[in-house]
Motif scaffolding. Structure first.
Motif, PDB file in Angstrom:
ATOM      1  N   LEU A  45       0.857  -1.153   0.000  1.00 58.66           N
ATOM      2  CA  LEU A  45       0.000   0.000   0.000  1.00 58.66           C
ATOM      3  C   LEU A  45       0.906   1.219   0.000  1.00 58.66           C
ATOM      4  CD1 LEU A  45      -3.028   0.062   0.089  1.00 58.66           C
ATOM      5  CD2 LEU A  45      -2.876   0.585   2.499  1.00 58.66           C
ATOM      6  N   ASN A  46       0.859   1.976  -1.056  1.00 59.47           N
ATOM      7  CA  ASN A  46       1.706   3.150  -1.171  1.00 59.47           C
ATOM      8  C   ASN A  46       0.940   4.350  -0.595  1.00 59.47           C
ATOM      9  OD1 ASN A  46       2.858   5.510  -2.140  1.00 59.47           O
ATOM     10  ND2 ASN A  46       3.541   4.571  -4.053  1.00 59.47           N
ATOM     11  N   PRO A  47       1.478   4.954   0.473  1.00 62.18           N
ATOM     12  CA  PRO A  47       0.742   6.041   1.118  1.00 62.18           C
ATOM     13  C   PRO A  47       0.487   7.221   0.178  1.00 62.18           C
ATOM     14  CG  PRO A  47       2.967   5.875   2.018  1.00 62.18           C
ATOM     15  CD  PRO A  47       2.758   4.682   1.140  1.00 62.18           C
ATOM     16  N   TYR A  48       1.435   7.468  -0.738  1.00 61.39           N
ATOM     17  CA  TYR A  48       1.248   8.543  -1.710  1.00 61.39           C
ATOM     18  C   TYR A  48       0.003   8.267  -2.551  1.00 61.39           C
ATOM     19  CZ  TYR A  48       6.148   9.894  -0.910  1.00 61.39           C
ATOM     20  OH  TYR A  48       7.329  10.302  -0.355  1.00 61.39           O
ATOM     21  N   LYS A  49      -0.043   7.030  -3.040  1.00 60.67           N
ATOM     22  CA  LYS A  49      -1.102   6.662  -3.959  1.00 60.67           C
ATOM     23  C   LYS A  49      -2.461   6.641  -3.261  1.00 60.67           C
ATOM     24  CE  LYS A  49      -2.184   2.758  -6.960  1.00 60.67           C
ATOM     25  NZ  LYS A  49      -1.675   1.466  -7.445  1.00 60.67           N
ATOM     26  N   LEU A  50      -2.487   6.019  -2.083  1.00 61.23           N
ATOM     27  CA  LEU A  50      -3.738   5.938  -1.340  1.00 61.23           C
ATOM     28  C   LEU A  50      -4.221   7.341  -0.973  1.00 61.23           C
ATOM     29  CD1 LEU A  50      -5.929   4.329   0.144  1.00 61.23           C
ATOM     30  CD2 LEU A  50      -4.418   4.262   2.131  1.00 61.23           C
ATOM     31  N   GLY A  51      -3.292   8.162  -0.499  1.00 57.93           N
ATOM     32  CA  GLY A  51      -3.647   9.504  -0.051  1.00 57.93           C
ATOM     33  C   GLY A  51      -4.213  10.345  -1.180  1.00 57.93           C
ATOM     34  N   VAL A  52      -3.510  10.360  -2.305  1.00 57.86           N
ATOM     35  CA  VAL A  52      -3.960  11.212  -3.394  1.00 57.86           C
ATOM     36  C   VAL A  52      -5.286  10.698  -3.954  1.00 57.86           C
ATOM     37  CG1 VAL A  52      -2.740  10.100  -5.320  1.00 57.86           C
ATOM     38  CG2 VAL A  52      -3.153  12.537  -5.390  1.00 57.86           C
ATOM     39  N   ALA A  53      -5.434   9.384  -4.012  1.00 56.53           N
ATOM     40  CA  ALA A  53      -6.674   8.831  -4.556  1.00 56.53           C
ATOM     41  C   ALA A  53      -7.855   9.193  -3.656  1.00 56.53           C
ATOM     42  CB  ALA A  53      -6.557   7.317  -4.694  1.00 56.53           C
ATOM     43  N   LEU A  54      -7.623   9.170  -2.339  1.00 55.37           N
ATOM     44  CA  LEU A  54      -8.700   9.524  -1.425  1.00 55.37           C
ATOM     45  C   LEU A  54      -9.074  11.005  -1.531  1.00 55.37           C
ATOM     46  CD1 LEU A  54      -8.263   7.591   1.932  1.00 55.37           C
ATOM     47  CD2 LEU A  54     -10.326   7.801   0.560  1.00 55.37           C
ATOM     48  N   PHE A  55      -8.049  11.860  -1.618  1.00 55.06           N
ATOM     49  CA  PHE A  55      -8.350  13.290  -1.775  1.00 55.06           C
ATOM     50  C   PHE A  55      -9.159  13.537  -3.052  1.00 55.06           C
ATOM     51  CE2 PHE A  55      -5.045  14.582   1.396  1.00 55.06           C
ATOM     52  CZ  PHE A  55      -5.858  15.425   2.141  1.00 55.06           C
TER      53      PHE A  55
END
Lengths: 498, 371
Positions: free
Chosen positions: A308-318
């Motif tokens: 789980l890439n925090p960058y990817k998860l974070g941006v996708a959620l935003f």
């Protein structure tokens, strides 16, 4: 110090303007050009130009340098939460890389400045870190580097035992001794005699008496209530020499400084990634640069299977939040829609997305962010799953794609940084000034070998036997270290109420 | 504001700690062959158990986490013990595994010398100029990750997947397995001017099993490492024997297994022949190592061996080391014979290696005299 090229200066000025235009609000940010050796050195120090002397920074440096030399990794971006903030630009990166980093950095600084969990951090930490370094070097001169470093190791092994929310909460009231507490009168509302029975009913008085008796009972304990900030407890009660106490307080201060970065990793990286994409693709890049940008962006956003890439998860959620608030996919009305097709085409054209993400970046941390905004639709679109270790096959395996399960596991891994909750329960255990710690068991056992070593560390500070209540194989367990050997015995285990 | 090179101090401290750890664990490393399996050209990767800072943490095997990607419940995420990476910011914790550090062979030899209290060797003969040249010219199937040849690895994985029918052109995903890995390797140009020769001889008759040979393999790694630190250039040669002897390369040396009888003299004869034909006595420091389980064919042959040593090998050698590796079958007679004849010979050393734990002491005996 090297100067930035005029071209880079121009780019920085331009991106800054665009970022402000979009509503980002940041501290003054100073960019410094560094070569990869400097970058690795600064990164080893957690972004700071100078820290106290300690071997683990050398270890970090060794690993970063190796990894860079072998072409396995490269640090793109580093920024310090400070006012002014400092960020580093790796010399020799191409311009698209630099632009991405600059935009990314401004968004981080906006996050540092505005997110609630950073509101209590020291914005002069660059100076403070240098000051810590000077103090510890002075101790090293007097006590010997070996002694000082060993003590730092000891402190670091408990530097996760702090109370992450304590900067925001006044937990300690005025202290009263047990005798005074027992003699207190129940405070009454003023009332005429004939009204007294109604204004201060007997049942209320009884309840208050009981509560006060309980408080008096608690007051006999030390600490009065289970203490989450183990570092603070030791600082106040352990028999430490002056230099030791100072080092312990330094380590505690640094732990608190870094805590919000850990609490908001997904959000912070997501926010910065959201903005670097937005700023670059809409206002900064020219056509010929788009492919290069897509290339680095895809590397930042990549995740290996099962990661789980925090960058990817974070941006996708935003982006998901922005989209939902633009279309009005929230609230009671939305939640009651069962029809899939209607859900897909739902658009009330509210256009609230931008405001909403700014609000989210201000008020949330990773736990509340995931708890509130991770939806079932999102989890299934991003192919999320839970995994676990299968002892039989010796493999890590996908366990479930159930939304509830995914969310629970994700929150588990974020709560308290996925670390156990440990409290000081009794500073006068067995009435012999031994120390009793309590592991608030929530389903996962402690790793025994590490726990043993931490007990040894705490013993070095407390200088009397140290014990820890925990659970193993569904039974209560008391692990103890008395300075020479480790003992384990079963005990009735009861979770403390905190 | 950047002041550089503070990190140098911290780096030095870290290296010191690593060195201390290796030193303390040297006996373990020597017996496990952990290091020998990770040999690069001038460096070895030493896996250090736990150099991180202990903290209260969860037992990881109970924990699991959240990931992203294709697959059904029950599908494996990868092989072995490796964790598939922490979910999100649990990344605040350090990795589960200890670190792996690169140590130069030179440094390893130094550590070994200190810990085993090995005296430095006074070389015989004329000191020669070093003309060692290394060239990355080959490909091997093992090596450090840093030398992995991505293209060749990819190619062999592709070949294998096509061959096994796993390759799907519509979904051309190539997953290399361990066997597909290819690493760059180097060649040392052969050096007639090298000034030390290590000649390994080993009994490969049936009674020398895999474990016995593994012991010899590990021991020879440490012998090489030490002697290399003492000489500018080293040449190693390998002789295997049962009833007859032949010279082989290093790979074959450790892999061959023969049945049949044992005539040790055959190896000594071949060794002598090589020494006489190829190595001028005043230019070479010669180290002879012979490993066997101590079973020789006949008393007569043992007599021949003693004679070969006395008249041929010992006058040419700095050191003759006989290592007797205990096996379930051998009678272990040969060591007694050597002791009887050469018990107080200054250049003959014997040691009995009962098991892997014996490697440490054996090396100390072999190299402890500084010859």
């Amino acid at each position: 110090m090297k100067a930035l090229s005029p071209q880079i200066q121009e780019i920085i000025a331009h991106i800054k303007e665009v970022a402000e235009d979009f509503g980002l609000d940041f501290f003054e940010t100073i960019f410094e050009p560094v070569d990869y050796k400097q970058m690795n050195e600064i990164a080893s120090y957690g972004g700071f130009p100078t820290r106290y002397p300690h071997w683990r920074f050398g270890m970090e440096y060794e690993q970063l340098s190796k990894s860079y030399e072998y072409g396995l990794s490269k640090i793109y971006e580093m920024v310090i939460n400070n006012d002014p903030s400092y960020a580093y630009l790796l010399e020799g990166n191409n311009l698209v890389d630099q632009k991405t980093v600059i935009a990314h950095v401004y968004a981080h600084v906006d996050f540092f400045k505005n997110n609630y969990y950073f509101s209590k951090t020291n914005r002069r930490m660059v100076d403070e870190m240098a000051n810590h370094g000077a103090r510890i070097r002075r101790y090293a001169d007097r006590q010997g580097i070996e002694a000082v470093e060993n003590f730092i190791d000891t402190c670091l092994s408990i530097d996760n035992l702090i109370d992450y929310y304590s900067p925001f909460i006044e937990r300690r009231g005025e202290e009263m001794n047990p005798e005074e507490m027992r003699q207190r009168e129940v405070p009454k509302f003023q009332a005429k005699d004939y009204m007294d029975e109604f204004i201060n009913p007997q049942s209320f008085i009884e309840e208050q008496k009981k509560r006060m008796a309980q408080e008096a009972e608690e007051a006999r304990h030390f600490p009065r209530r289970p203490e989450r900030d183990v570092m603070l407890f030791l600082l106040e009660h352990a028999p430490l020499e002056g230099w030791e106490a100072d080092i312990l307080s330094i380590m505690r201060e640094e732990a608190y400084y870094f805590a919000p970065q850990g609490q908001t990793k997904i959000m912070n990286e997501g926010w910065a990634s959201y903005w670097h994409s937005k700023i670059l693709t809409t206002r900064v890049l020219n056509d010929s640069e788009i492919i290069d940008f897509a290339d680095i962006n895809s590397r930042v956003m990549s995740s290996a299977p099962g990661q789980l890439n925090p960058y990817k998860l974070g941006v996708a959620l935003f982006r998901d939040i922005e989209d939902r608030w633009n279309k009005g996919k929230f609230g009671k009305e939305w939640e009651e829609v069962d029809d899939l097709e209607r859900r897909d085409s739902w658009d009330k054209e509210l256009g609230l997305g931008r405001d909403q993400i700014f609000r989210v970046r201000k008020l949330y941390n990773d736990v509340t962010f995931i708890d509130e905004f991770l939806t079932e639709e999102f989890a299934s679109q991003s192919q999320m799953f839970t995994y676990g270790y299968n002892r039989k096959s010796g493999h890590w395996e996908i366990e479930s794609r159930e939304f509830e399960e995914i969310k629970r596991r994700l929150l588990d891994s974020l709560t308290n940084f996925g670390q156990p909750f440990i409290y000081v329960r009794d500073g006068n255990f067995r009435n012999r000034r031994e120390l009793l710690l309590h592991h608030k068991f929530e389903g996962t056992e402690l790793r025994a070998d590490y726990a043993h070593e931490v007990l040894e560390s705490i013993y070095r500070i407390w200088k009397r036997p140290v014990s820890l209540e925990t659970m193993r194989e569904e039974k209560g367990l008391l692990m103890s270290y008395d300075g020479t050997e480790h003992k384990e015995q079963s005990i009735p285990y009861e979770t403390i109420g905190v | 504001m950047t002041e550089l090179n503070k990190i140098k101090q911290d780096h030095r401290r870290f290296k010191q700690i690593v060195r201390g750890k290796i030193k303390r664990n040297l006996r373990k490393y020597m017996s496990q062959g952990e290091i020998t399996g990770r040999q690069g050209k001038d460096i070895v990767k030493v896996p250090l158990p736990r150099i991180d800072i202990p903290r209260f943490r969860f037992s990881q095997k109970q924990q699991g986490g959240v990931g992203q990607g294709e697959g059904q419940p029950g599908d494996s995420l990868g092989q072995g013990e490796e964790s598939p990476g922490q979910a999100g910011p649990a990344g605040n914790q350090e990795g589960e595994h200890g670190v792996e550090v690169d140590v130069s062979l030179e440094e390893l030899a130094e550590i070994m010398g200190e810990e085993l209290e090995l005296p430095n060797i006074e070389p015989r003969g004329v000191k020669r100029l070093e003309t060692v040249k290394d060239k990355y010219s080959g490909i091997r199937t093992t090596g450090p990750e840093s030398l992995r040849h991505f293209k060749r690895t990819y190619k062999s994985a592709l070949q294998r997947m096509i061959a096994s029918g796993e390759y799907n052109p519509d979904n051309p995903i190539i997953v290399p397995t361990k066997e597909d890995m290819r690493y760059r390797s180097w060649k040392q140009t052969s050096l007639p001017e090298s000034n030390a020769l290590i000649l390994y001889m080993m009994d490969v008759s049936g009674s020398m099993g895999d474990e016995q040979k593994e012991i010899v393999r590990i021991e020879s790694f440490w012998i090489d490492t030490w002697l290399r630190s003492q000489y500018e250039g080293i040449e190693s040669r390998y002789i295997i024997h049962d009833a007859t002897a032949k010279e082989v390369d290093r790979e074959t040396f450790f892999r061959t297994r023969e049945s049949g009888g044992t005539m040790i003299s055959s190896a000594y004869k071949l060794a002598l022949q090589i020494l006489e034909e190829e190595y001028a006595i005043d230019e070479w420091n010669v180290y002879l190592f012979h490993f066997s389980d101590g079973d020789n064919w006949s008393v007569d042959d043992t007599g021949d061996c003693m004679k070969l040593m006395q008249e041929g090998l010992l006058p040419k050698a700095n050191l003759f080391c006989y290592g007797q590796v205990e096996s379930p079958y051998g009678s272990g007679q040969f060591i007694k014979d050597i002791n009887e004849h050469f018990g107080d010979h200054e250049r003959v050393t014997v040691s009995e290696i009962k098991n892997r734990d014996g490697i440490y002491d054996s090396i100390k005996e072999f190299l402890g005299r500084g010859l």
